[in-house]
Design an enzyme around this catalytic site. Structure first.
Site, PDB file in Angstrom:
ATOM      1  N   GLU A 159      57.443 -91.755  -6.238  1.00  0.00           N
ATOM      2  CA  GLU A 159      57.242 -90.302  -6.134  1.00  0.00           C
ATOM      3  C   GLU A 159      56.797 -89.956  -4.716  1.00  0.00           C
ATOM      4  OE1 GLU A 159      55.211 -88.439  -9.388  1.00  0.00           O
ATOM      5  OE2 GLU A 159      54.027 -87.207  -8.034  1.00  0.00           O
ATOM      6  N   ALA A 193      53.008 -75.461  -6.161  1.00  0.00           N
ATOM      7  CA  ALA A 193      52.588 -74.313  -6.960  1.00  0.00           C
ATOM      8  C   ALA A 193      53.209 -73.029  -6.415  1.00  0.00           C
ATOM      9  CB  ALA A 193      51.078 -74.203  -6.943  1.00  0.00           C
ATOM     10  N   GLY A 210      52.896 -76.933 -14.660  1.00  0.00           N
ATOM     11  CA  GLY A 210      52.375 -76.774 -13.293  1.00  0.00           C
ATOM     12  C   GLY A 210      50.891 -76.488 -13.309  1.00  0.00           C
ATOM     13  N   HIS A 265      45.366 -83.917 -21.455  1.00  0.00           N
ATOM     14  CA  HIS A 265      45.388 -83.019 -20.294  1.00  0.00           C
ATOM     15  C   HIS A 265      43.985 -82.482 -20.066  1.00  0.00           C
ATOM     16  CE1 HIS A 265      46.077 -78.991 -18.380  1.00  0.00           C
ATOM     17  NE2 HIS A 265      46.832 -79.750 -17.607  1.00  0.00           N
ATOM     18  N   ASP A 290      47.169 -82.021 -27.730  1.00  0.00           N
ATOM     19  CA  ASP A 290      48.002 -82.412 -26.595  1.00  0.00           C
ATOM     20  C   ASP A 290      49.192 -83.255 -27.065  1.00  0.00           C
ATOM     21  OD1 ASP A 290      47.867 -81.823 -23.842  1.00  0.00           O
ATOM     22  OD2 ASP A 290      47.478 -83.923 -23.386  1.00  0.00           O
TER      23      ASP A 290
HETATM   24  P1  FAD Z   1      51.837 -78.587 -20.695  1.00  0.00           P
HETATM   25  O1  FAD Z   1      52.452 -79.737 -21.425  1.00  0.00           O
HETATM   26  O2  FAD Z   1      52.465 -77.255 -20.883  1.00  0.00           O
HETATM   27  O3  FAD Z   1      50.309 -78.548 -21.122  1.00  0.00           O
HETATM   28  C1  FAD Z   1      49.350 -77.780 -20.414  1.00  0.00           C
HETATM   29  C2  FAD Z   1      48.145 -77.541 -21.289  1.00  0.00           C
HETATM   30  O4  FAD Z   1      48.451 -76.594 -22.316  1.00  0.00           O
HETATM   31  C3  FAD Z   1      47.656 -78.776 -22.029  1.00  0.00           C
HETATM   32  O5  FAD Z   1      46.248 -78.687 -22.123  1.00  0.00           O
HETATM   33  C4  FAD Z   1      48.288 -78.662 -23.404  1.00  0.00           C
HETATM   34  O6  FAD Z   1      47.524 -79.323 -24.403  1.00  0.00           O
HETATM   35  C5  FAD Z   1      48.311 -77.153 -23.605  1.00  0.00           C
HETATM   36  N1  FAD Z   1      49.481 -76.678 -24.359  1.00  0.00           N
HETATM   37  C6  FAD Z   1      50.764 -77.085 -24.227  1.00  0.00           C
HETATM   38  N2  FAD Z   1      51.571 -76.351 -25.029  1.00  0.00           N
HETATM   39  C7  FAD Z   1      50.762 -75.457 -25.664  1.00  0.00           C
HETATM   40  C8  FAD Z   1      50.978 -74.425 -26.611  1.00  0.00           C
HETATM   41  N3  FAD Z   1      52.208 -74.154 -27.087  1.00  0.00           N
HETATM   42  N4  FAD Z   1      49.916 -73.703 -27.032  1.00  0.00           N
HETATM   43  C9  FAD Z   1      48.669 -73.950 -26.573  1.00  0.00           C
HETATM   44  N5  FAD Z   1      48.391 -74.923 -25.674  1.00  0.00           N
HETATM   45  C10 FAD Z   1      49.432 -75.661 -25.224  1.00  0.00           C
HETATM   46  N6  FAD Z   1      52.121 -80.136 -10.850  1.00  0.00           N
HETATM   47  C11 FAD Z   1      52.739 -79.370  -9.912  1.00  0.00           C
HETATM   48  O7  FAD Z   1      52.364 -78.213  -9.700  1.00  0.00           O
HETATM   49  N7  FAD Z   1      53.777 -79.887  -9.170  1.00  0.00           N
HETATM   50  C12 FAD Z   1      54.234 -81.147  -9.357  1.00  0.00           C
HETATM   51  O8  FAD Z   1      55.184 -81.581  -8.711  1.00  0.00           O
HETATM   52  C13 FAD Z   1      53.601 -81.981 -10.342  1.00  0.00           C
HETATM   53  N8  FAD Z   1      54.012 -83.240 -10.572  1.00  0.00           N
HETATM   54  C14 FAD Z   1      53.470 -83.968 -11.608  1.00  0.00           C
HETATM   55  C15 FAD Z   1      53.984 -85.239 -11.892  1.00  0.00           C
HETATM   56  C16 FAD Z   1      53.505 -85.967 -12.968  1.00  0.00           C
HETATM   57  C17 FAD Z   1      54.099 -87.331 -13.266  1.00  0.00           C
HETATM   58  C18 FAD Z   1      52.477 -85.422 -13.784  1.00  0.00           C
HETATM   59  C19 FAD Z   1      51.954 -86.194 -14.960  1.00  0.00           C
HETATM   60  C20 FAD Z   1      51.934 -84.181 -13.484  1.00  0.00           C
HETATM   61  C21 FAD Z   1      52.424 -83.438 -12.403  1.00  0.00           C
HETATM   62  N9  FAD Z   1      51.933 -82.167 -12.078  1.00  0.00           N
HETATM   63  C22 FAD Z   1      52.527 -81.406 -11.093  1.00  0.00           C
HETATM   64  C23 FAD Z   1      50.756 -81.662 -12.753  1.00  0.00           C
HETATM   65  C24 FAD Z   1      51.055 -80.788 -13.959  1.00  0.00           C
HETATM   66  O9  FAD Z   1      51.759 -79.640 -13.559  1.00  0.00           O
HETATM   67  C25 FAD Z   1      49.686 -80.418 -14.538  1.00  0.00           C
HETATM   68  O10 FAD Z   1      49.114 -81.523 -15.183  1.00  0.00           O
HETATM   69  C26 FAD Z   1      49.640 -79.173 -15.381  1.00  0.00           C
HETATM   70  O11 FAD Z   1      48.273 -78.755 -15.443  1.00  0.00           O
HETATM   71  C27 FAD Z   1      50.137 -79.369 -16.808  1.00  0.00           C
HETATM   72  O12 FAD Z   1      51.476 -79.565 -16.842  1.00  0.00           O
HETATM   73  P2  FAD Z   1      52.171 -80.059 -18.207  1.00  0.00           P
HETATM   74  O13 FAD Z   1      53.609 -80.032 -18.000  1.00  0.00           O
HETATM   75  O14 FAD Z   1      51.521 -81.307 -18.690  1.00  0.00           O
HETATM   76  O15 FAD Z   1      51.726 -78.838 -19.155  1.00  0.00           O
END
Ligand code: FAD
Length: 323
Positions: free
Chosen positions: A30, A67, A124, A166, A175
């Site tokens: 990455e 972001a 994000g 998370h 989660d």
């Molecule tokens: P989600 O899966 O949507 O979850 C976010 C939160 O909401 C969690 O607490 C979850 O439990 C909760 N949740 C999910 N769905 C629901 C629902 N329907 N109702 C209520 N609660 C819900 N960030 C960047 O900005 N740019 C990047 O390039 C980037 N790269 C990354 C690469 C990797 C390998 C990883 C693991 C993370 C990366 N991140 C990046 C960070 C990521 O964007 C953050 O961790 C962000 O805070 C959560 O993203 P997610 O896709 O896990 O969110």
């Protein structure tokens, strides 16, 4: 079918990470889009970091997405270079932050036009002061659903998994249920968040499999090479547990008064940094051994635009023999 690429090795032509994961362990890196021209040159110029990473024959290289889309231009520039070089599959990270559905369509069309058809679909991180995504979609589950509806199977879609939960989740169970929802909405595989706590990782693995999450797991590994970076990685966004063995390592080579603001003589600091790095590398290799022994499907190294020490990690962990 085999082909010989221009860094002189033969491998089977597999066009999707999804297919690689069905056959064997995958191995990837990455990088992030540099903010400066100097950073771009270091990453993308001939003999630069990307060229050095290609020598290790990764299956794919992912590029982060800032972001609010602030670095979309550079993200695409880096991915274009990976695509044109033809030595690894380019994968873009993509987030809901500040994106309308129309904006998402425009950006994803552009990626496809550039031959980039692998994405990590994320919610994000909220920019400082924001309390939501500020866009049309609010969770990664919705993004996966949207991409599958609009684009069918044109994209291979990875999603984030958080072995420690998370940082803002209401519970690990909640989660995991959202991770299952990402699978149900059409995600292909999981890329995990930093997790040094192996006992927690094993618990999570057990829990997600019991919850019906069958997606392959590509484990995110951060090479432990620098004290300050290790501490920052753990605490600045993820609230990750630092297990006792790693904590002991930090203490053993502690730079006084702290690794961000050393006041010890330069040669002492240098020697401590080198000793920490050496032990950190061995720690990282042992961690990769454990992930492999657990049957994980891939190792994704967050190399943070550095190639220093990466070859050793790849070679000594045995990952290179897979490719
Ligand atoms: P989600 O899966 O949507 O979850 C976010 C939160 O909401 C969690 O607490 C979850 O439990 C909760 N949740 C999910 N769905 C629901 C629902 N329907 N109702 C209520 N609660 C819900 N960030 C960047 O900005 N740019 C990047 O390039 C980037 N790269 C990354 C690469 C990797 C390998 C990883 C693991 C993370 C990366 N991140 C990046 C960070 C990521 O964007 C953050 O961790 C962000 O805070 C959560 O993203 P997610 O896709 O896990 O969110």
């Amino acid at each position: 079918m085999g082909f010989c690429d221009n860094i002189g090795y033969t491998r089977r032509k597999i066009v999707s990470v999804k297919d690689i994961l069905k056959e064997r362990m995958a191995f990837s890196f990455e990088v992030f889009p540099p903010k400066t021209d100097k950073g771009m040159e270091k990453l993308c110029s001939p003999g630069g970091v990307l060229d050095q990473l290609y020598e290790l024959r990764p299956d794919y290289i992912s590029c982060t997405y800032g972001a609010g889309g602030t670095n979309v231009g550079k993200n695409l520039e880096v991915l274009d270079k990976i695509k044109q070089d033809g030595k690894a599959i380019p994968l873009t990270h993509f987030t809901c932050i500040g994106n309308t559905k129309e904006g998402i369509r425009q950006q994803l069309d552009t990626y496809l036009d550039h031959g980039i058809n692998h994405m990590l679909a994320l919610r994000g991180d909220f920019p400082v002061g924001w309390s939501g995504t500020g866009g049309d979609l609010h969770y990664a589950t919705q993004l996966v659903k949207f991409v599958r509806k609009e684009y069918g199977d044109k994209f291979t879609i990875a999603v984030a998994g958080s072995p420690e939960g998370h940082v803002a989740c209401r519970s690990i169970e909640a989660d995991i249920s959202f991770l299952k929802q990402k699978q149900d909405n059409g995600a292909d595989y999981i890329m995990t968040q930093l997790c040094w706590d192996m006992e927690q990782f094993k618990r999570w693995l057990d829990m997600i499999r019991k919850a019906g999450v069958t997606m392959p797991i590509d484990v995110g590994v951060i090479p432990i090479t620098d004290q300050a970076a290790t501490i920052t990685m753990a605490y600045n966004r993820n609230a990750s547990v630092i297990p006792k063995e790693l904590s002991r390592l930090l203490t053993k080579h502690w730079i006084f008064p702290n690794p961000y603001n050393p006041t010890e003589p330069e040669d002492v600091v240098k020697a401590k940094k080198a000793a920490f790095k050496e032990e950190g590398m061995l720690y990282t290799i042992r961690q990769i051994d454990q992930y492999r022994a657990l049957g994980c499907n891939g190792i994704h190294m967050y190399v943070l635009n550095k190639s220093d020490g990466v070859a050793r990690l790849v070679n000594e962990s045995g990952m290179m023999d897979y490719i």
